[in-house]
Design an enzyme around this catalytic site. Structure first.
Site, PDB file in Angstrom:
ATOM      1  N   ALA A  78       0.872  -1.175   0.000  1.00 47.79           N
ATOM      2  CA  ALA A  78       0.000   0.000   0.000  1.00 47.79           C
ATOM      3  C   ALA A  78       0.912   1.229   0.000  1.00 47.79           C
ATOM      4  O   ALA A  78       2.058   1.159   0.465  1.00 47.79           O
ATOM      5  CB  ALA A  78      -0.865  -0.017   1.249  1.00 47.79           C
ATOM      6  N   GLY A 123       0.666  -5.034   0.663  1.00 45.84           N
ATOM      7  CA  GLY A 123      -0.468  -5.051  -0.267  1.00 45.84           C
ATOM      8  C   GLY A 123      -0.139  -5.733  -1.586  1.00 45.84           C
ATOM      9  O   GLY A 123      -1.034  -6.245  -2.270  1.00 45.84           O
ATOM     10  N   GLU A 126      -0.413  -9.368  -0.929  1.00 48.10           N
ATOM     11  CA  GLU A 126      -1.860  -9.599  -0.773  1.00 48.10           C
ATOM     12  C   GLU A 126      -2.569  -9.604  -2.125  1.00 48.10           C
ATOM     13  O   GLU A 126      -3.456 -10.425  -2.373  1.00 48.10           O
ATOM     14  CB  GLU A 126      -2.444  -8.518   0.151  1.00 48.10           C
ATOM     15  CG  GLU A 126      -1.959  -8.683   1.589  1.00 48.10           C
ATOM     16  CD  GLU A 126      -2.258  -7.473   2.472  1.00 48.10           C
ATOM     17  OE1 GLU A 126      -1.981  -6.337   2.035  1.00 48.10           O
ATOM     18  OE2 GLU A 126      -2.766  -7.671   3.579  1.00 48.10           O
ATOM     19  N   GLU A 146       4.444  -5.406   7.264  1.00 46.76           N
ATOM     20  CA  GLU A 146       3.671  -4.384   7.982  1.00 46.76           C
ATOM     21  C   GLU A 146       4.154  -4.173   9.409  1.00 46.76           C
ATOM     22  O   GLU A 146       4.119  -3.048   9.924  1.00 46.76           O
ATOM     23  CB  GLU A 146       2.171  -4.721   7.985  1.00 46.76           C
ATOM     24  CG  GLU A 146       1.477  -4.534   6.638  1.00 46.76           C
ATOM     25  CD  GLU A 146       1.575  -5.737   5.715  1.00 46.76           C
ATOM     26  OE1 GLU A 146       2.347  -6.674   6.011  1.00 46.76           O
ATOM     27  OE2 GLU A 146       0.882  -5.736   4.688  1.00 46.76           O
TER      28      GLU A 146
HETATM   29  N1  CAA Z   1       4.649   3.167  -0.489  1.00 46.25           N
HETATM   30  C1  CAA Z   1       5.056   4.355  -1.018  1.00 46.25           C
HETATM   31  N2  CAA Z   1       6.243   4.502  -1.639  1.00 46.25           N
HETATM   32  C2  CAA Z   1       7.033   3.419  -1.738  1.00 46.25           C
HETATM   33  C3  CAA Z   1       6.658   2.158  -1.233  1.00 46.25           C
HETATM   34  C4  CAA Z   1       5.396   2.068  -0.590  1.00 46.25           C
HETATM   35  N3  CAA Z   1       4.923   0.890  -0.115  1.00 46.25           N
HETATM   36  N4  CAA Z   1       7.676   1.285  -1.454  1.00 46.25           N
HETATM   37  C5  CAA Z   1       8.627   1.967  -2.099  1.00 46.25           C
HETATM   38  N5  CAA Z   1       8.262   3.258  -2.268  1.00 46.25           N
HETATM   39  C6  CAA Z   1       9.017   4.333  -2.921  1.00 46.25           C
HETATM   40  C7  CAA Z   1      10.152   4.835  -2.019  1.00 46.25           C
HETATM   41  O1  CAA Z   1       9.679   5.745  -1.068  1.00 46.25           O
HETATM   42  C8  CAA Z   1      11.069   5.429  -3.045  1.00 46.25           C
HETATM   43  O2  CAA Z   1      10.587   6.701  -3.417  1.00 46.25           O
HETATM   44  P1  CAA Z   1      11.555   7.996  -3.433  1.00 46.25           P
HETATM   45  O3  CAA Z   1      12.542   7.679  -4.529  1.00 46.25           O
HETATM   46  O4  CAA Z   1      10.639   9.123  -3.760  1.00 46.25           O
HETATM   47  O5  CAA Z   1      12.190   8.067  -2.087  1.00 46.25           O
HETATM   48  C9  CAA Z   1      10.916   4.531  -4.258  1.00 46.25           C
HETATM   49  O6  CAA Z   1       9.679   3.841  -4.058  1.00 46.25           O
HETATM   50  C10 CAA Z   1      12.008   3.470  -4.363  1.00 46.25           C
HETATM   51  O7  CAA Z   1      12.070   2.772  -3.146  1.00 46.25           O
HETATM   52  P2  CAA Z   1      13.434   2.589  -2.308  1.00 46.25           P
HETATM   53  O8  CAA Z   1      14.358   3.722  -2.550  1.00 46.25           O
HETATM   54  O9  CAA Z   1      13.059   2.292  -0.888  1.00 46.25           O
HETATM   55  O10 CAA Z   1      14.012   1.288  -3.027  1.00 46.25           O
HETATM   56  P3  CAA Z   1      14.997   0.210  -2.394  1.00 46.25           P
HETATM   57  O11 CAA Z   1      15.475  -0.628  -3.535  1.00 46.25           O
HETATM   58  O12 CAA Z   1      16.020   0.836  -1.532  1.00 46.25           O
HETATM   59  O13 CAA Z   1      14.067  -0.697  -1.439  1.00 46.25           O
HETATM   60  C11 CAA Z   1      12.062  -1.893  -0.860  1.00 46.25           C
HETATM   61  C12 CAA Z   1      13.010  -1.469  -1.990  1.00 46.25           C
HETATM   62  C13 CAA Z   1      12.764  -2.892   0.060  1.00 46.25           C
HETATM   63  C14 CAA Z   1      10.872  -2.575  -1.520  1.00 46.25           C
HETATM   64  C15 CAA Z   1      11.619  -0.649  -0.045  1.00 46.25           C
HETATM   65  O14 CAA Z   1      11.148   0.343  -0.946  1.00 46.25           O
HETATM   66  C16 CAA Z   1      10.536  -0.918   0.953  1.00 46.25           C
HETATM   67  O15 CAA Z   1      10.797  -1.481   2.017  1.00 46.25           O
HETATM   68  N6  CAA Z   1       9.291  -0.491   0.626  1.00 46.25           N
HETATM   69  C17 CAA Z   1       8.169  -0.582   1.545  1.00 46.25           C
HETATM   70  C18 CAA Z   1       7.657  -2.011   1.638  1.00 46.25           C
HETATM   71  C19 CAA Z   1       6.532  -2.082   2.651  1.00 46.25           C
HETATM   72  O16 CAA Z   1       6.687  -1.807   3.817  1.00 46.25           O
HETATM   73  N7  CAA Z   1       5.332  -2.503   2.169  1.00 46.25           N
HETATM   74  C20 CAA Z   1       4.161  -2.623   3.007  1.00 46.25           C
HETATM   75  C21 CAA Z   1       3.379  -1.353   2.982  1.00 46.25           C
HETATM   76  S1  CAA Z   1       2.099  -1.343   4.171  1.00 46.25           S
HETATM   77  C22 CAA Z   1       0.881  -2.285   3.476  1.00 46.25           C
HETATM   78  O17 CAA Z   1       0.975  -2.752   2.368  1.00 46.25           O
HETATM   79  C23 CAA Z   1      -0.318  -2.440   4.356  1.00 46.25           C
HETATM   80  C24 CAA Z   1      -1.387  -3.285   3.817  1.00 46.25           C
HETATM   81  O18 CAA Z   1      -1.365  -4.497   3.888  1.00 46.25           O
HETATM   82  C25 CAA Z   1      -2.585  -2.669   3.307  1.00 46.25           C
END
Ligand code: CAA
Length: 271
Positions: A78, A123, A126, A146
């Protein structure tokens, strides 16, 4: 052997965050926010909801393939930047909406295949689990991170992960927030196939091309019967004998039996 993808036609309902193409009744949906690793924001949800609503009773749709733009992520979850500002009530509403959209996918009449071309986290994991089948590229990574954010999953992850890989493995993933590789996901039964990176979509298409040769009514009812297993309000065995009778009385079943006896390929009409 892989078949080459021929040119797809763009579909009218294309939005910039969800690209929709179509070829011979197979729809290719690409979540298109590569700069945010295809994170699911409101716009993506609106577009996904519209597609699955519009196509709910459109039996010319033979299958759907969902993937993410670029080669780094299927969907990284998400959109954290969007939901971080929500309060508890708004958060519950967002979660319910996500669940409802994913139920539309899970209950879709034709097979939906996730072509997981990179991170499938939160998400994203999911979404892949709401699809009927999952083809993962070798570099794909799955997880429910999460807890790292102080959250629980919101789009069905706490339920479907247990259904798909069992309580022991699901709890480990959910409690640690760890990612697993595509190979591990295959070993655990989370995905159907692992293919070389870049071949996710074409492999998903090969799988669908096989399924579309089968009786469409039988495919539709099979999806619904398997979903019934997880629906506590429904007796799946009762659904099965009813659907067996229904399909047995169909033109498709008569054609299937005639083709078997005449030693030819059946020509199903979905009736
Ligand atoms: N939401 C919004 N933006 C996201 C995102 C997310 N879930 N995942 C990545 N991005 C964005 C980053 O903020 C970044 O943007 P900027 O360049 O503007 O800073 C861009 O995508 C690239 O990401 P990274 O620089 O972090 O890339 P990386 O290669 O260093 O890492 C990653 C990759 C490990 C996937 C890391 O991006 C990450 O951990 N992302 C979040 C994953 C996460 O926590 N997902 C769960 C979300 S909560 C959820 O989904 C709840 C639910 O069940 C409903």
């Amino acid at each position: 052997m892989l078949v080459k993808s021929y040119l797809c036609k763009k579909v009218d309902m294309n939005s910039s965050v969800l690209l929709i193409e179509q070829k011979d009744g197979i729809f290719f949906l690409t979540i298109n926010r590569p700069d945010a690793l295809n994170a699911l924001n409101k716009e993506v949800f609106d577009a996904l909801e519209q597609f699955f609503k519009d196509k709910k009773n459109d039996f010319s749709v033979k299958g759907v393939i969902v993937s993410g733009a670029g080669n780094k992520a299927f969907v990284a979850g998400a959109d954290i930047k969007e939901f971080i500002h929500l309060d508890s009530v708004e958060g519950a509403a967002l979660s319910k909406r996500g669940q409802d959209i994913f139920f539309m996918i899970e209950n879709f009449h034709a097979p939906v295949v996730a072509a997981v071309n990179g991170f499938a986290l939160g998400g994203g994991c999911e979404l892949s689990m709401a699809c009927h089948l999952i083809i993962a590229g070798e570099h794909a990574r799955f997880g429910q991170p999460e807890v790292n954010l102080g959250l629980v999953p919101g789009y069905g992850g706490s339920q479907r992960l247990v259904q798909n890989i069992g309580k022991t493995r699901a709890l480990k993933l959910l409690l640690t927030g760890d990612m697993i590789t595509a190979t591990q996901a295959l070993e655990w039964g989370l995905v159907n196939e692992v293919v070389p990176s870049g071949e996710e979509k074409v492999s998903a298409e090969v799988l669908l091309q096989k399924i579309v040769t089968k009786g469409p009514l039988a495919i539709q009812k099979t999806i619904s019967l398997v979903n019934d297993f997880f629906n506590k309000a429904v007796d799946g065995f009762k659904s099965e004998y009813e659907d067996f009778g229904y399909t047995l009385g169909s033109d498709d079943a008569k054609e299937g039996a005639a083709a078997f006896i005449e030693k030819r390929k059946p020509s199903f009409k979905g009736k």
